[in-house]
Design a protein around this motif. Structure first.
Motif, PDB file in Angstrom:
ATOM      1  N   VAL B  79       0.854  -0.943  -0.147  1.00  0.00           N
ATOM      2  CA  VAL B  79      -0.056  -0.294   0.077  1.00  0.00           C
ATOM      3  C   VAL B  79       1.135   0.867  -0.166  1.00  0.00           C
ATOM      4  O   VAL B  79       2.413   0.987   0.086  1.00  0.00           O
ATOM      5  N   CYS B  80       0.741   2.113  -0.006  1.00  0.00           N
ATOM      6  CA  CYS B  80       1.108   3.621   0.065  1.00  0.00           C
ATOM      7  C   CYS B  80       1.544   3.885   1.514  1.00  0.00           C
ATOM      8  O   CYS B  80       1.091   3.776   1.581  1.00  0.00           O
ATOM      9  N   LYS B  81       3.551   4.114   1.413  1.00  0.00           N
ATOM     10  CA  LYS B  81       3.604   4.293   2.668  1.00  0.00           C
ATOM     11  C   LYS B  81       3.155   5.329   3.785  1.00  0.00           C
ATOM     12  O   LYS B  81       3.728   5.551   4.681  1.00  0.00           O
ATOM     13  N   HIS B  82       2.227   6.523   3.357  1.00  0.00           N
ATOM     14  CA  HIS B  82       2.066   7.247   3.626  1.00  0.00           C
ATOM     15  C   HIS B  82       3.454   8.247   4.645  1.00  0.00           C
ATOM     16  O   HIS B  82       3.625   8.153   5.903  1.00  0.00           O
ATOM     17  N   CYS B  83       4.485   8.229   3.399  1.00  0.00           N
ATOM     18  CA  CYS B  83       5.705   8.868   4.603  1.00  0.00           C
ATOM     19  C   CYS B  83       5.715   9.969   5.301  1.00  0.00           C
ATOM     20  O   CYS B  83       5.214  10.724   4.994  1.00  0.00           O
ATOM     21  N   GLN B  84       6.879  10.133   6.275  1.00  0.00           N
ATOM     22  CA  GLN B  84       7.044  10.919   6.854  1.00  0.00           C
ATOM     23  C   GLN B  84       7.348  12.099   6.329  1.00  0.00           C
ATOM     24  O   GLN B  84       7.109  13.213   6.011  1.00  0.00           O
ATOM     25  N   ARG B  85       8.773  11.844   5.702  1.00  0.00           N
ATOM     26  CA  ARG B  85       8.860  12.936   4.370  1.00  0.00           C
ATOM     27  C   ARG B  85       8.566  12.064   3.253  1.00  0.00           C
ATOM     28  O   ARG B  85       9.707  11.355   2.619  1.00  0.00           O
ATOM     29  N   ALA B  86       7.355  12.587   2.132  1.00  0.00           N
ATOM     30  CA  ALA B  86       6.944  12.062   1.312  1.00  0.00           C
ATOM     31  C   ALA B  86       7.719  12.814   0.346  1.00  0.00           C
ATOM     32  O   ALA B  86       8.089  13.790  -0.497  1.00  0.00           O
ATOM     33  N   GLY B  87       8.462  11.736  -0.723  1.00  0.00           N
ATOM     34  CA  GLY B  87       9.084  12.244  -1.535  1.00  0.00           C
ATOM     35  C   GLY B  87       7.547  12.757  -3.063  1.00  0.00           C
ATOM     36  O   GLY B  87       8.700  13.603  -3.609  1.00  0.00           O
ATOM     37  N   CYS B  88       6.691  12.459  -2.500  1.00  0.00           N
ATOM     38  CA  CYS B  88       5.231  12.332  -3.561  1.00  0.00           C
ATOM     39  C   CYS B  88       5.193  14.225  -3.463  1.00  0.00           C
ATOM     40  O   CYS B  88       4.714  15.079  -3.965  1.00  0.00           O
ATOM     41  N   LEU B  89       4.986  14.588  -2.392  1.00  0.00           N
ATOM     42  CA  LEU B  89       4.379  15.177  -1.938  1.00  0.00           C
ATOM     43  C   LEU B  89       5.193  16.470  -1.843  1.00  0.00           C
ATOM     44  O   LEU B  89       4.420  17.664  -2.712  1.00  0.00           O
ATOM     45  N   THR B 104      -1.777  11.840   7.166  1.00  0.00           N
ATOM     46  CA  THR B 104      -1.140  11.128   5.921  1.00  0.00           C
ATOM     47  C   THR B 104      -1.556  12.039   4.819  1.00  0.00           C
ATOM     48  O   THR B 104      -1.488  12.529   4.892  1.00  0.00           O
ATOM     49  N   VAL B 105      -1.030  11.512   4.081  1.00  0.00           N
ATOM     50  CA  VAL B 105      -0.769  12.161   2.392  1.00  0.00           C
ATOM     51  C   VAL B 105      -1.565  11.700   1.730  1.00  0.00           C
ATOM     52  O   VAL B 105      -2.244  10.778   1.266  1.00  0.00           O
ATOM     53  N   TYR B 106      -2.324  12.515   1.169  1.00  0.00           N
ATOM     54  CA  TYR B 106      -3.617  13.048   0.539  1.00  0.00           C
ATOM     55  C   TYR B 106      -3.537  13.659  -0.599  1.00  0.00           C
ATOM     56  O   TYR B 106      -2.615  14.832  -1.220  1.00  0.00           O
ATOM     57  N   GLY B 121       9.000  10.802  -8.307  1.00  0.00           N
ATOM     58  CA  GLY B 121       9.889  11.334  -6.358  1.00  0.00           C
ATOM     59  C   GLY B 121       9.118  10.267  -5.610  1.00  0.00           C
ATOM     60  O   GLY B 121      10.368  10.576  -4.297  1.00  0.00           O
ATOM     61  N   CYS B 122       8.449   9.485  -5.844  1.00  0.00           N
ATOM     62  CA  CYS B 122       8.150   8.616  -5.551  1.00  0.00           C
ATOM     63  C   CYS B 122       9.368   7.305  -4.653  1.00  0.00           C
ATOM     64  O   CYS B 122       9.369   6.353  -5.650  1.00  0.00           O
ATOM     65  N   PRO B 123      10.066   6.723  -3.693  1.00  0.00           N
ATOM     66  CA  PRO B 123      10.712   5.568  -3.624  1.00  0.00           C
ATOM     67  C   PRO B 123      10.470   4.737  -4.198  1.00  0.00           C
ATOM     68  O   PRO B 123      11.497   3.746  -3.008  1.00  0.00           O
ATOM     69  N   PHE B 124       9.300   4.458  -3.856  1.00  0.00           N
ATOM     70  CA  PHE B 124       8.792   2.681  -3.484  1.00  0.00           C
ATOM     71  C   PHE B 124       7.481   2.523  -4.534  1.00  0.00           C
ATOM     72  O   PHE B 124       6.989   1.518  -4.803  1.00  0.00           O
ATOM     73  N   GLY B 125       7.985   3.794  -5.955  1.00  0.00           N
ATOM     74  CA  GLY B 125       6.135   3.755  -7.083  1.00  0.00           C
ATOM     75  C   GLY B 125       5.444   3.306  -6.580  1.00  0.00           C
ATOM     76  O   GLY B 125       4.641   2.247  -7.591  1.00  0.00           O
ATOM     77  N   VAL B 126       4.594   4.202  -5.497  1.00  0.00           N
ATOM     78  CA  VAL B 126       2.934   4.105  -5.706  1.00  0.00           C
ATOM     79  C   VAL B 126       2.290   4.329  -6.649  1.00  0.00           C
ATOM     80  O   VAL B 126       1.592   4.063  -6.946  1.00  0.00           O
ATOM     81  N   ILE B 127       2.750   5.947  -6.699  1.00  0.00           N
ATOM     82  CA  ILE B 127       1.547   6.775  -7.174  1.00  0.00           C
ATOM     83  C   ILE B 127       1.715   6.760  -8.595  1.00  0.00           C
ATOM     84  O   ILE B 127       2.699   6.990  -8.834  1.00  0.00           O
ATOM     85  N   ASP B 128       0.365   7.194  -9.171  1.00  0.00           N
ATOM     86  CA  ASP B 128       1.380   7.063 -10.843  1.00  0.00           C
ATOM     87  C   ASP B 128      -0.452   7.761 -11.217  1.00  0.00           C
ATOM     88  O   ASP B 128      -0.595   7.823 -10.315  1.00  0.00           O
ATOM     89  N   TRP B 137      -2.751   9.136  -9.046  1.00  0.00           N
ATOM     90  CA  TRP B 137      -3.709   8.926  -7.981  1.00  0.00           C
ATOM     91  C   TRP B 137      -2.845   7.791  -6.802  1.00  0.00           C
ATOM     92  O   TRP B 137      -2.086   7.139  -7.220  1.00  0.00           O
ATOM     93  N   LYS B 138      -3.171   6.978  -5.922  1.00  0.00           N
ATOM     94  CA  LYS B 138      -2.650   7.349  -4.962  1.00  0.00           C
ATOM     95  C   LYS B 138      -3.692   6.384  -3.760  1.00  0.00           C
ATOM     96  O   LYS B 138      -4.702   7.328  -3.628  1.00  0.00           O
ATOM     97  N   CYS B 139      -3.586   5.422  -2.431  1.00  0.00           N
ATOM     98  CA  CYS B 139      -4.254   5.452  -1.455  1.00  0.00           C
ATOM     99  C   CYS B 139      -4.592   6.551  -0.678  1.00  0.00           C
ATOM    100  O   CYS B 139      -3.513   6.989  -0.660  1.00  0.00           O
TER     101      CYS B 139
END
Ligand code: SF4
Lengths: 342, 259
Positions: B79-89, B104-106, B121-128, B137-139
Motif C-alpha cells: 500500500v502507499c506508505k504515507h511517508c513522514q518525508r513523502a517524496g510525492c508531496l 496521512t498523504v492525500y 518522486g516516490c521511492p516506492f513506485g506507488v503513485i501513478d 492517484w494513490k491510496c
C-alpha cells in the motif's frame, strides 16, 4: 456499467473517492497469459533477489516534449544571459547580437511553456503551477523562474529596437531576462536528479554542469545559423568553445558519478539511450573542434551550428531515456541503495 | 492524531479481500484481467487504480520455527506508505498533495494537473498518473472514512488482521510485541520495515509500516528509500556553480570579442 466499475446507476451512486476517475469506455479485457515462463523460483536463492524482475519504482510518465523542453529552455536561458552581458559590456557593436539573443530567449520561453503544458495530464489546469510556491519542488521553483523569464524575455524582445522610455524598459527587461536565464538553463538538471530514478539521482552533482554546458552550446549553435558580423561571430565562437568544454567535462562527470555502481550507469552504455549518449558525445566534440577554428566561413559556421544543435538535443534525449530505462531495472535501485548502506 | 497501518505479513493468507474492499469502497475501475504467471499475484503492482496489492513469493527456503518442508510462501499486502518525508508531496508543484489532519498523504483530485512529478518522486513506485484520466492517484488511507471515524476499507475487510489500523503510537507498541513473540517462537527472521526514523532515515519513518521475514528486495521494497529532496542540496550547489559558469562564459565571450 461499462466503465469497469459495474455499478448500475439506478441502484447505486457513484460517490467514492475515485468514482470520477476517467476510464476508456467498454473495454474487452482479454485473458492474456504471459508467454515467457520463469526458469527459476525468483528471490532468495539468488544473492540479489527481485520480485519477478518487476520494476520497484515507476517510470517517468513524461513524453518527448519534456526532453525537447530541456533543450529549448536551456538554449533560451543561455541566449538571454549572453544578450544581457552583451547589452552591458558589448557597446553598440554588439547591439544586433543583443537583439538576436532576446528574440531567441523570447521564442524559447514561449515554446517552453507550450511544450510543458502539452505534457500535462490536465493541460487546462496549467495555471495551478503558480498556485503555490514550494521550495522542496524544483518543478515549482522552475515554473516561477520560467514565468518571470518568459515575461522579461518577451518584453526585452518586443522593445529591443525601441528608443526612449520603451527602449529603457526593454533594457531593464533584458537584464531581468539575463538574470532568470541562469537558473532556467540549469534547474532542469536538479528537477531530474530530485527523483527516485537511480541514474538521475546519482548524477546530481555533475548533471548541472552538463546541462548548462549543453545550454550554452545550444544557444551558440542557434546564433551560428544566423548571419553575424565579425565581432559578433568572435563572441559567439568563444561562447561555443566555453560551453562545449563545460558540456564535455559535465558528461565525463556524469559518467563517473553514475559509473560508481555499474548497474546505475548501465543505461548510458547500453541500448537506445546508450547509443544516443554516444552520438551526443561525438556531435558535441565535433562542434567544439569546429568552434575553435578561427575566422570561419559562413558555411563552416552553419555546420558548427548544426553539430552543436544536434549534440545538445542528443544530450537531453539520452539523459531522459536513460532515466526511463533506469526506472525499469529493479537491480539499479537495489544495488544503488545497497552500495549506500554498506 | 497520526493514524496509519501496521501490516503484519506473517498472518497474511493472500485472500485479497483488501484489494477488493479498496476497489469497492473507492469505486475504482478495474485494470483488466491479466494472467501474469507470478504465483497467485495477478495484480502485478500498485498503480493509479490499484491502491492495495498483495504480492506472493514462493521460495525454497525454510521458515524459522515451522516445519514447512523447506518451502515458504510469503504474502504481503502492499500500500502507499504515507511517508513522514513523502517524496510525492515534496515534489508536487501545485499543492494538490497535502498532509491531512490524520498525518496521512492525500492527493486532491480537483487540484492535480497531471504534471507527473510525484511519480518519479516516490521511492516506492506507488503513485501513478493514469493515462485516461490524466491525474495522479494513490491510496488516500480512506480519508473519507477517517473523517467519519471509520477504519479504512482494507483493514476492515482483512479477516486475519494482517492489516491493522490505528494510532501510530499504539501500532508501534503492538508491532514490537509481535516481533518479540515471533522471535520467541523461532521466527528469528522477523523484523519491522520502516517503523521509525532510526531504522529508515530516508523517509523518517512510514505511517504504513510492515513486519517482514526476508530482505525488503524479496517483497519488491527498496532497502534504503529516501525522499529525493533530502539530497537536493548537492544538486542545487552544483547548479549554482554551473550558473556562475554561464555568467563567466557570457562575460568571456563579450569581452573577448573586443580586439
Ligand atoms: S509511498 Fe510514495 S506515494 Fe506514498 S506517501 Fe510515500 S512518496 Fe508518497
Amino acid at each position: 456499467m461499462s466503465d469497469g466499475r459495474f455499478i448500475d446507476e439506478e441502484h447505486g451512486i457513484l460517490a467514492g473517492e475515485a468514482s470520477h476517475q476517467r476510464v476508456r469506455q467498454s473495454q474487452d479485457f482479454p485473458l492474456t497469459p504471459r508467454d515467457e515462463t520463469y526458469p527459476h523460483t525468483p528471490t532468495v536463492v539468488e544473492s540479489d533477489p527481485t520480485y519477478y524482475d518487476k520494476p520497484v519504482i515507476k517510470q517517468a510518465v513524461w513524453i518527448w516534449s519534456v526532453p525537447a523542453y530541456l533543450y529549448v529552455g536551456g538554449a533560451g536561458g543561455a541566449a538571454m544571459t549572453l544578450g544581457a552581458m552583451a547589452q552591458v559590456a558589448g557597446g553598440w557593436h554588439l547591439r544586433p547580437l543583443v537583439h538576436r539573443c532576446r528574440w531567441i530567449g523570447a521564442t524559447g520561453g514561449a515554446l517552453s511553456s507550450i511544450l510543458l503544458v502539452y505534457d500535462l495530464g490536465r493541460p487546462e489546469r496549467f495555471v495551478y503551477m503558480l498556485r503555490v510556491f514550494r521550495p522542496t519542488s524544483p518543478m515549482s521553483i522552475g515554473s516561477w523562474v520560467l514565468t518571470f523569464f518568459g515575461a522579461s524575455a518577451g518584453a526585452a524582445a518586443v522593445f529591443s529596437r525601441s528608443g526612449g522610455f520603451l527602449g529603457a524598459v526593454g533594457d531593464m527587461a533584458g537584464l531581468a531576462g539575463g538574470f532568470f536565464g541562469m537558473p532556467l538553463a540549469g534547474y532542469t538538471s536538479v528537477l531530474l536528479s530530485n527523483s527516485a530514478i537511480p541514474v538521475w539521482q546519482e548524477a546530481r552533482r555533475s548533471m548541472p554542469f552538463l546541462f548548462i554546458g549543453s545550454a550554452i552550446s545550444a544557444a551558440a549553435a542557434i546564433l551560428n545559423l544566423f548571419p553575424l558580423r565579425k565581432r559578433e561571430a568572435r563572441a559567439v565562437s568563444t561562447f561555443a568553445v566555453l560551453g562545449g568544454l563545460l558540456e564535455i567535462a559535465g558528461a565525463a562527470g556524469v559518467e563517473r558519478e553514475t559509473g560508481a555502481v555499474p548497474q546505475v550507469g548501465r543505461p548510458l552504455n547500453h541500448g537506445v539511450p546508450g547509443t544516443i549518449w554516444k552520438a551526443a558525445k561525438i556531435l558535441s566534440t565535433g562542434g567544439l573542434i569546429l568552434s575553435m577554428v578561427p575566422k570561419k566561413s559562413r558555411t563552416m559556421r552553419r555546420i558548427t551550428g548544426v553539430l552543436g544543435t544536434l549534440g545538445s538535443l542528443c544530450v537531453r534525449f539520452a539523459v531522459f531515456h536513460a532515466g526511463k530505462q533506469s526506472a525499469a531495472d529493479p537491480r539499479a535501485t537495489f544495488r544503488q541503495q545497497r552500495a549506500r548502506l554498506s | 492524531m497520526p493514524k496509519g497501518f501496521f501490516t503484519d505479513t506473517t498472518v497474511c493468507i493472500g485472500c485479497k479481500a483488501c484489494e477488493v474492499a479498496c476497489k469497492q469502497w473507492n469505486q475504482l475501475p478495474d485494470d483488466g484481467m491479466q494472467f501474469t504467471g507470478m504465483s497467485y499475484d495477478n495484480t502485478g503492482h500498485l498503480g493509479g487504480s490499484t491502491w492495495r496489492h498483495v504480492s506472493f513469493i514462493e521460495r525454497p527456503v525454510p521458515m524459522g520455527g515451522a516445519d514447512t518442508a523447506g518451502m515458504a510462501w510469503l504474502m504481503m499486502s502492499d500500500v502507499c506508505k504515507h511517508c513522514q518525508r513523502a517524496g510525492c508531496l515534496e515534489n508536487c508543484p501545485t499543492g494538490a498533495i497535502i498532509r491531512t489532519e490524520f498525518d496521512t498523504v492525500y492527493v486532491q483530485p480537483d487540484i492535480c494537473n497531471g504534471c507527473g512529478y510525484c511519480v518519479v518522486g516516490c521511492p516506492f513506485g506507488v503513485i501513478d498518473r493514469l493515462h485516461d484520466d490524466g491525474r495522479a492517484w494513490k491510496c488516500t488511507l480512506c480519508y473519507d472514512r477517517l473523517k467519519e471515524n471509520m477504519e479504512p476499507a482494507c483493514a476492515k475487510a482483512c479477516p486475519t488482521d494482517s492489516i491493522l489500523f490505528g494510532e501510530i503510537e499504539d501500532l508501534h507498541v503492538k508491532a514490537r510485541e509481535r516481533v518479540e513473540l515471533l522471535h520467541e517462537r523461532g521466527v528469528k527472521e522477523a523484523y519491522l520495515y520502516g517503523a521509525d526514523a532510526s531504522s529508515q532515515p530516508g523517509t523518517e519513518g512510514l505511517n504504513a509500516f510492515f513486519l517482514l521475514t526476508d530482505k525488503p528486495e524479496v517483497y519488491n521494497l527498496p532497502p534504503d528509500p529516501i525522499a529525493p529532496a533530502k539530497k537536493a542540496r548537492e544538486a542545487w550547489t552544483s547548479a549554482g556553480l554551473a550558473s556562475l559558469g554561464l555568467l563567466i562564459a557570457a562575460a568571456g565571450a563579450v569581452l573577448g570579442s573586443r580586439r
